[in-house]
Design a protein around this motif. Structure first.
Motif, PDB file in Angstrom:
ATOM      1  N   SER A  99      28.508  25.981  47.111  1.00 36.79           N
ATOM      2  CA  SER A  99      28.702  24.549  46.856  1.00 36.79           C
ATOM      3  C   SER A  99      27.846  23.733  47.812  1.00 36.79           C
ATOM      4  N   PRO A 100      27.462  22.512  47.407  1.00 40.45           N
ATOM      5  CA  PRO A 100      26.708  21.642  48.327  1.00 40.45           C
ATOM      6  C   PRO A 100      27.575  21.020  49.409  1.00 40.45           C
ATOM      7  N   THR A 101      28.888  21.178  49.321  1.00 38.74           N
ATOM      8  CA  THR A 101      29.795  20.538  50.273  1.00 38.74           C
ATOM      9  C   THR A 101      30.954  21.463  50.605  1.00 38.74           C
ATOM     10  N   GLY A 113      41.981  24.949  43.068  1.00 33.50           N
ATOM     11  CA  GLY A 113      41.531  24.263  44.269  1.00 33.50           C
ATOM     12  C   GLY A 113      40.051  23.974  44.278  1.00 33.50           C
ATOM     13  N   LEU A 114      39.399  24.023  43.108  1.00 32.90           N
ATOM     14  CA  LEU A 114      37.938  23.908  43.040  1.00 32.90           C
ATOM     15  C   LEU A 114      37.497  22.568  42.454  1.00 32.90           C
ATOM     16  N   ASP A 126      35.752  18.304  36.286  1.00 38.87           N
ATOM     17  CA  ASP A 126      35.481  19.579  35.628  1.00 38.87           C
ATOM     18  C   ASP A 126      34.391  19.432  34.560  1.00 38.87           C
ATOM     19  N   GLY A 127      33.346  20.260  34.673  1.00 40.44           N
ATOM     20  CA  GLY A 127      32.278  20.267  33.687  1.00 40.44           C
ATOM     21  C   GLY A 127      31.102  19.365  34.000  1.00 40.44           C
ATOM     22  N   LYS A 128      31.133  18.609  35.107  1.00 37.78           N
ATOM     23  CA  LYS A 128      30.037  17.692  35.413  1.00 37.78           C
ATOM     24  C   LYS A 128      28.876  18.447  36.069  1.00 37.78           C
ATOM     25  N   PRO A 129      27.629  18.266  35.601  1.00 38.53           N
ATOM     26  CA  PRO A 129      26.470  18.922  36.229  1.00 38.53           C
ATOM     27  C   PRO A 129      26.280  18.524  37.688  1.00 38.53           C
ATOM     28  N   SER A 130      26.756  17.317  38.060  1.00 34.73           N
ATOM     29  CA  SER A 130      26.587  16.855  39.441  1.00 34.73           C
ATOM     30  C   SER A 130      27.407  17.665  40.435  1.00 34.73           C
ATOM     31  N   ASN A 131      28.304  18.526  39.961  1.00 36.65           N
ATOM     32  CA  ASN A 131      29.083  19.364  40.883  1.00 36.65           C
ATOM     33  C   ASN A 131      28.171  20.315  41.649  1.00 36.65           C
ATOM     34  N   GLN A 132      27.151  20.870  40.978  1.00 34.38           N
ATOM     35  CA  GLN A 132      26.200  21.818  41.579  1.00 34.38           C
ATOM     36  C   GLN A 132      26.932  22.985  42.248  1.00 34.38           C
ATOM     37  N   ILE A 133      27.892  23.553  41.492  1.00 41.29           N
ATOM     38  CA  ILE A 133      28.738  24.638  42.003  1.00 41.29           C
ATOM     39  C   ILE A 133      28.542  25.879  41.157  1.00 41.29           C
ATOM     40  N   ILE A 162      32.363  34.070  35.331  1.00 46.35           N
ATOM     41  CA  ILE A 162      31.270  33.378  36.011  1.00 46.35           C
ATOM     42  C   ILE A 162      31.349  31.908  35.627  1.00 46.35           C
ATOM     43  N   ASP A 163      31.496  31.022  36.626  1.00 46.86           N
ATOM     44  CA  ASP A 163      31.686  29.599  36.373  1.00 46.86           C
ATOM     45  C   ASP A 163      30.480  28.815  36.890  1.00 46.86           C
ATOM     46  N   ILE A 164      29.971  27.908  36.045  1.00 49.56           N
ATOM     47  CA  ILE A 164      28.882  27.007  36.433  1.00 49.56           C
ATOM     48  C   ILE A 164      29.375  25.576  36.255  1.00 49.56           C
ATOM     49  N   ASN A 165      29.700  24.902  37.345  1.00 49.20           N
ATOM     50  CA  ASN A 165      30.128  23.484  37.344  1.00 49.20           C
ATOM     51  C   ASN A 165      31.408  23.234  36.563  1.00 49.20           C
ATOM     52  N   SER A 166      32.101  24.281  36.130  1.00 50.10           N
ATOM     53  CA  SER A 166      33.297  24.096  35.305  1.00 50.10           C
ATOM     54  C   SER A 166      34.171  25.335  35.416  1.00 50.10           C
ATOM     55  N   LEU A 167      35.473  25.141  35.187  1.00 46.94           N
ATOM     56  CA  LEU A 167      36.395  26.266  35.168  1.00 46.94           C
ATOM     57  C   LEU A 167      36.449  26.942  33.808  1.00 46.94           C
TER      58      LEU A 167
END
Length: 699
Positions: free
Chosen positions: A130-132, A145-146, A152-159, A182-187
């Motif tokens: 994560s960036p933070t 807790g993520l 949830d689902g936003k590209p700006s999460n960068q997770i 495998i999760d990309i920016n979303s659960l």
């Protein structure tokens, strides 16, 4: 000038010692080794986390995350509805240059899920990049807790995350309650598989693994920069890394991860105590992750009381039997005590073992069903607050009377099935207990009680009044729960008793639909069978008295009455007093009459008038309530349509004055309602759980 031999030797010795000391200093400053941890710029390894004085060798911890003295990283501590995070203290550079591609990396870690009560854990844990490190806005339970409902689902999460999920949440398209994704920016996982591994020793045969097993397991997460392939491999602790990964997908992480990102873990708990642990961890960038030294891994913390010696289990019954034989009076007392906790148990109930609570535990949890723990009561039983003796889990226990074995097997099967429902607007049904003539249903406890205590506040009571914004959110929440029951779950669930007293308010003042004691299930695409008429007076759909079939549309009718009840602050049937000609007033008739006169806003709860409530939103709720409570079932909308009305996606059909000129009570009478009372008393006395008092006025 030539020095004497002795002086020359002394000078040579000093030069040699200086060289040795310099070499030792250089070696010390170029190699960093900490107990349980080795690290370089592009790799690190933790073989346990001891030595950090409770902080885990410099790890950044928040929430419930702690490090035990033995070196176990505990992301949760067994507390309900909380979250915890642990991060490597400094960010890692995943790119050689700020605008370059993300480099290949490899991560491995050893984890364990330990259930504190029964054999279940909720909800799961993740490894994340994560960036933070700030996840204060994330939600617990199904969001691990993520993330939260908004992010949830936003590209700006960068997770980027790998989830180890021990609960099934259909809103994230989970395949089961034991999977790796495998999760990309979303659960909602990009790729997901049931937990297991491909055994190289058995020709690559797939072996299932249970995440909640109290056993350590190892996970490998690998990313290939050339092919942008992500692989996740899972195996028991003493099994070498399988050649075939469990989950794989192709995704360019250069579009997701920042140049500098943090590595860590997150976990959260739901209504059941759960413990998520990490015992070892390593990272390698552009190289394989260093091997974790399995001989240095800490032991898992022991959960629960110490086991009683087997000798005591043999001696105590013998001593008790001897004492009972010698002292006759003690026999009488013991027999009475056993009858006090006696349960009804049949062979077919063995398959529901994990969902059955002992009566003794429930008795002690509620302090003998003492009146001081009484939360409420209605036509179908009383509800008590309790704290389970071992787990300290707060529960609500409902006692329902039953006098017949007819249908009880099917009823218990449905209760256990409903216990698997997971939705943020539905109170979880944890299990049951059965005694002669009595059934006890165990629910998740809601600290703020039922909604009706906020709607019908007496002047002498010190209870808060809900503003319109919160009431509208509760209406939408209950609608979301009903939509899930009718269309989104694996079976159709007809609740059959929707009313304000069965809507509970959680700690965040969200509405959650509860009390599934009268619910019925059937398969999607089939018709419900005719059954006895049960529920609460004022919420019955007119066709129930004629057909006896409870369907999703009869739930929609009750939901319409519920909307009117919440908006108007009045019970479905209002007692006007014996002095007047008409001893009662029907809420829906009263709202219809005002709608015909164009004075719909005069029906709004007096406590909301003049406040900051939105008139358009209030009118929307009243119109949806009238539409749902239409006496003809084919006119009522489905809950899917209701959700669209509430969200403003679809306009509500205009209610024509001519269609509102009828009397709702008249329709009920014409539909055979006058015969209903005798029908209900007769049928309910013959068929199953519900007592002859099958309904109560507005409660």
């Amino acid at each position: 000038m030539e020095h004497p031999p002795t002086l020359r030797f002394s000078l040579q010795l000093q030069i040699f010692l200086s060289f040795v000391l310099s070499l030792a200093f250089l070696t010390t400053t170029t190699t960093t080794i900490t107990q349980g941890q080795e690290e370089e710029e592009d790799q690190f390894v933790y073989s346990g986390f001891s030595g950090g004085g409770g902080t885990g060798l410099g790890l950044t911890l928040d929430g419930t995350a702690t490090v035990t003295p033995d070196g176990v990283l505990k992301l949760t501590n067994g507390t309900l509805h909380l979250k915890g995070h642990a991060f490597y203290p400094t960010p890692c550079r995943f790119r050689k240059s700020p605008n370059g591609a993300v480099q290949s990396f490899s991560v491995t870690f050893v984890f364990c899920m330990v259930p504190v009560y029964s054999d279940q854990c909720t909800d799961g844990m993740t490894f994340l990049i994560s960036p933070t490190k700030d996840f204060s806005g994330a939600q617990h339970s199904q969001y691990l807790g993520l993330l939260n409902k908004t992010t949830d689902g936003k590209p700006s999460n960068q997770i980027f995350a790998v989830e180890l999920d021990s609960s099934q949440n259909t809103e994230f398209d989970d395949i089961d309650d034991n999977h790796v994704g495998i999760d990309i920016n979303s659960l909602t996982s990009t790729q997901v598989r049931p937990a297991g591994f491909y055994d190289d020793k058995k020709g690559g045969a797939f072996n299932n693994l249970t995440l909640v097993s109290r056993k350590e397991m190892q996970v490998w997460v690998d990313y290939d920069a050339d092919t942008t392939k992500i692989t996740v491999t899972l195996a028991p602790l003493k099994v070498a890394k399988p050649s075939r990964p469990l989950v794989s997908t192709t995704y360019n992480l250069s579009t997701v991860l920042r140049d500098k990102s943090y590595l860590g873990f997150s976990a959260s708990t739901g209504p059941i105590n759960s413990l998520y642990c990490v015992l070892g961890w390593s990272l390698g960038i552009n190289r394989a992750a260093p091997d974790i030294d399995m001989t240095k891994l800490p032991k898992l913390p022991r959960i629960g009381p110490k086991p009683r010696p087997k000798a005591m289990e043999i001696v105590l019954p013998i001593a008790s039997a001897t004492f009972i034989f010698l002292v006759g009076t003690s026999i009488v007392l013991l027999v009475r005590r056993r009858r006090k906790y006696a349960e009804l148990h049949e062979d077919w109930e063995d398959e529901y073992g994990p969902h059955r609570f002992s009566y003794k535990d429930l008795f002690h949890a509620t302090q003998g069903f003492h009146n001081k723990n009484l939360l409420g009561h209605g036509g179908f039983g009383k509800v008590y607050k309790g704290v389970l003796p071992v787990s300290k889990l707060e529960v609500a226990v409902k006692r329902v009377s039953h006098e017949s074995k007819q249908g009880i097997k099917e009823f218990i099967a449905e209760i256990v099935s409903i216990g698997r429902i997971r939705h943020r607007n539905i109170v979880q049904l944890l299990g049951y207990c059965r005694r002669k003539g009595e059934l006890l249903l165990v629910y998740e406890y809601m600290s703020n009680g039922s909604l009706d205590r906020y709607l019908y506040v007496q002047e002498e009571e010190d209870a808060p009044t809900l503003d319109w914004g919160r009431r509208f959110e509760i209406i939408k929440g209950v609608a979301s729960g009903l939509f899930y029951l009718h269309e989104r779950w694996e079976k159709v669930v007809v609740h059959r008793d929707i009313k304000a007293s069965n809507v509970l308010v959680d700690g965040e003042m969200n509405g959650r639909l509860g009390d599934f004691g009268l619910s019925r299930l059937y398969e999607h695409g089939t018709d419900p069978q005719t059954t006895r008429v049960v529920g609460t007076m004022g919420y019955f759909a007119p066709e129930l008295a004629r057909t006896g079939k409870a369907t999703p549309l009869t739930d929609v009718y009750a939901f319409g009455i519920f909307i009117l009840e919440v908006t108007c602050g009045r019970r479905p049937i209002v007692d006007k007093g014996v002095e007047e000609d008409d001893g009662s007033e029907i809420l829906v008739d009263w709202v219809v009459e005002h709608c015909r006169k164009g004075s719909l806003m005069e029906t709004v709860d007096m406590r909301l008038r003049g406040s900051s409530s939105d008139p358009d939103e209030v009118c929307l709720a009243l119109k949806i309530g009238l539409l749902c409570a239409h006496p003809f079932g084919n006119v009522r909308p489905s809950m899917r349509q209701v959700m669209k009305y509430l969200d403003g996606e679809t306009p509500v059909p205009e209610l024509m004055p001519t269609t509102l000129s009828y009397s709702m009570m008249g329709v009920l009478q014409n539909d055979g309602f006058s015969d209903y009372a005798s029908l209900s008393a007769t049928v309910s006395s013959r068929n199953g759980i519900t007592s002859s008092s099958s309904f109560s006025a507005g409660r």
